[in-house]
Design an enzyme around this catalytic site. Sequence first.
Site, PDB file in Angstrom:
ATOM      1  N   HIS A 280     -69.937 -42.396  -1.107  1.00  0.00           N
ATOM      2  CA  HIS A 280     -71.183 -41.564  -0.727  1.00  0.00           C
ATOM      3  C   HIS A 280     -71.939 -42.004   0.317  1.00  0.00           C
ATOM      4  CE1 HIS A 280     -70.769 -38.834  -4.390  1.00  0.00           C
ATOM      5  NE2 HIS A 280     -70.331 -39.934  -4.910  1.00  0.00           N
ATOM      6  N   ASP A 343     -69.418 -44.965  -7.640  1.00  0.00           N
ATOM      7  CA  ASP A 343     -68.765 -44.000  -8.338  1.00  0.00           C
ATOM      8  C   ASP A 343     -67.982 -43.108  -7.109  1.00  0.00           C
ATOM      9  OD1 ASP A 343     -70.981 -42.947  -7.289  1.00  0.00           O
ATOM     10  OD2 ASP A 343     -70.929 -40.957  -8.537  1.00  0.00           O
ATOM     11  N   GLU A 344     -66.962 -42.313  -7.448  1.00  0.00           N
ATOM     12  CA  GLU A 344     -66.177 -41.373  -6.542  1.00  0.00           C
ATOM     13  C   GLU A 344     -65.847 -42.091  -4.924  1.00  0.00           C
ATOM     14  OE1 GLU A 344     -68.307 -37.359  -8.484  1.00  0.00           O
ATOM     15  OE2 GLU A 344     -69.274 -38.411  -6.934  1.00  0.00           O
ATOM     16  N   ALA A 345     -65.318 -43.073  -4.948  1.00  0.00           N
ATOM     17  CA  ALA A 345     -65.162 -43.691  -3.889  1.00  0.00           C
ATOM     18  C   ALA A 345     -63.569 -43.463  -3.712  1.00  0.00           C
ATOM     19  CB  ALA A 345     -65.336 -45.219  -4.053  1.00  0.00           C
ATOM     20  N   HIS A 346     -63.318 -42.096  -3.655  1.00  0.00           N
ATOM     21  CA  HIS A 346     -61.728 -41.708  -3.381  1.00  0.00           C
ATOM     22  C   HIS A 346     -61.227 -42.141  -2.159  1.00  0.00           C
ATOM     23  CE1 HIS A 346     -63.291 -39.629  -7.263  1.00  0.00           C
ATOM     24  NE2 HIS A 346     -63.385 -38.562  -6.531  1.00  0.00           N
TER      25      HIS A 346
END
Length: 539
Positions: A280, A343-346
Amino acid sequence: MSQPRPIPRLLGSLLLLAAATLSGVVASGLAATPAQAAEPPVRPLGQTVPVPASVVPGGAPFTLTPETRIRTDSSGEVRAIGDRLAEVLRPSTGYALPVTDRPSPGAIRLRLSGKDSALGEEGYRLQSSRGSLTITAHRPAGLFRGVQTLRQLLPSRVEEDTRQPGPWQVAGGTITDSPRFAHRGAMLDVSRHFLTVDQVKRYLDHISLYKINKLHLHLSDDQGWRIAIDSWPRLATYGGSTQVGGGPGGYYTKAQYKEIVRYAAARHVEVVPEIDMPGHTNAALASYAELNCDGVAPPLYTGTAVGFSSLCVPKAVTYDFVDDVIREIAALTPGRYIHIGGDEAHSTSRADYVAFMNRVQPIVATYGKTVIGWHQLTGATPAEGAIAQYWGLDGTSQAEKEQVARAAQNGTRLILSPADRIYLDMKYNKDTELGLSWAGYVEVRRSYDWDPGAYLPGAPASAIAGVEAPLWTETISSNEHIDHMAFPRLPGVAELGWSPAATHDWEDYKVRLAAQGPRMEALGIDYYRSAQVPWPATQ
């Protein structure tokens, strides 16, 4: 000595419904409107949101009159609470309500008591009788919470900013109250759409009425960086220059951020700033090419996809950047916490994610703050004292739930923000124009009807720090949008965080929530009129 006990739920609901059928009154030469006439002349003690821990009704009501004064202790903090109460009451009552530390018969008294340590940091006792109304607390925050209860015990029109008809009465009896959880939060995403200082202040006014005590500000994301950082100025001036859909964006100067913190503190709300990383982070990556592994800055981003950005974990400059940002934000923030996202550190490998968190958490500690991170932090090694914010849902994998539960068993405290329960940006139903639906539809009952203490299997109840309702802003940009999505769900979250588990009962709650409708209207809150709630008729 007999122990105080709550009013039985059914009896309380029946009292409120019966009282709502009574005629309004005429006072001070002002005629009651049909909407005002629907309110009970004296609201039953304890018919508030959140519901108090203990209510003992009895005796004659207290009446606010033109001669009433607000008596405070001599401390500045208590005087400020009295001044704020007077600011709320003066426009609607038309009374002078002087604030004084001198004895005054028939006064509203706000007092701190060193002997009442059992009330804790935020508890209070409210005693109402014919001759006086006294709120006692061990700490100023408790007095402030008690004042919010007092507001709700007065007729809803007390919130109006023009003179209204009386009488202004509070039912007789005693309320003794303190919170179930220490953390009762509301998160506001100012990154997807930038929200002005005035918009944030307005939200603070509304959430503090319901005893919310944390404002979590999501200050950075792919779509915008919203806080000035002197050592990296392009973060705000360039990274903050847009938002979802390509609007003008914006950012807070340090002075503006400090004003938000000050305004929140006056309402006994602690600001928790968040800088989301290592994912993000497109706004930061676009602002400084050196933060990218290939040294090439990507373009600014105005979409809503997630998981595509990452700070360059191996680069030394990444940690110079993190250190500077955390140092400057910590210096502006008197609260205990800094939220580091996670979060969401894909686009970050698992090994890099663990290495990054192992480097960043000690930086936060260096500047005297405690880490909060989204629950993916438990996939690394949470620092001692760190708090993980769980945003999973019923469909979250069992392995992920077990990972979070193990961290809780090992001492990591949890803030619960289940997306399919209390994400305030989720649509109410298929016809809701605003919001998203990836976590499903979240009607008012679903947001209220669950127990934080027993929600996550394997997580001990003692590990639950509290609850927090996030409001993400991919589709939200105005006060009207905020009102429609946050209210009436946020008051229910506040009750889950404040009131004893034994009091949680949808059938009782929906009646008390319905009684909040006229109050929210008086405050100018354009709330969602859920069909699940028996709102009073308005004309």
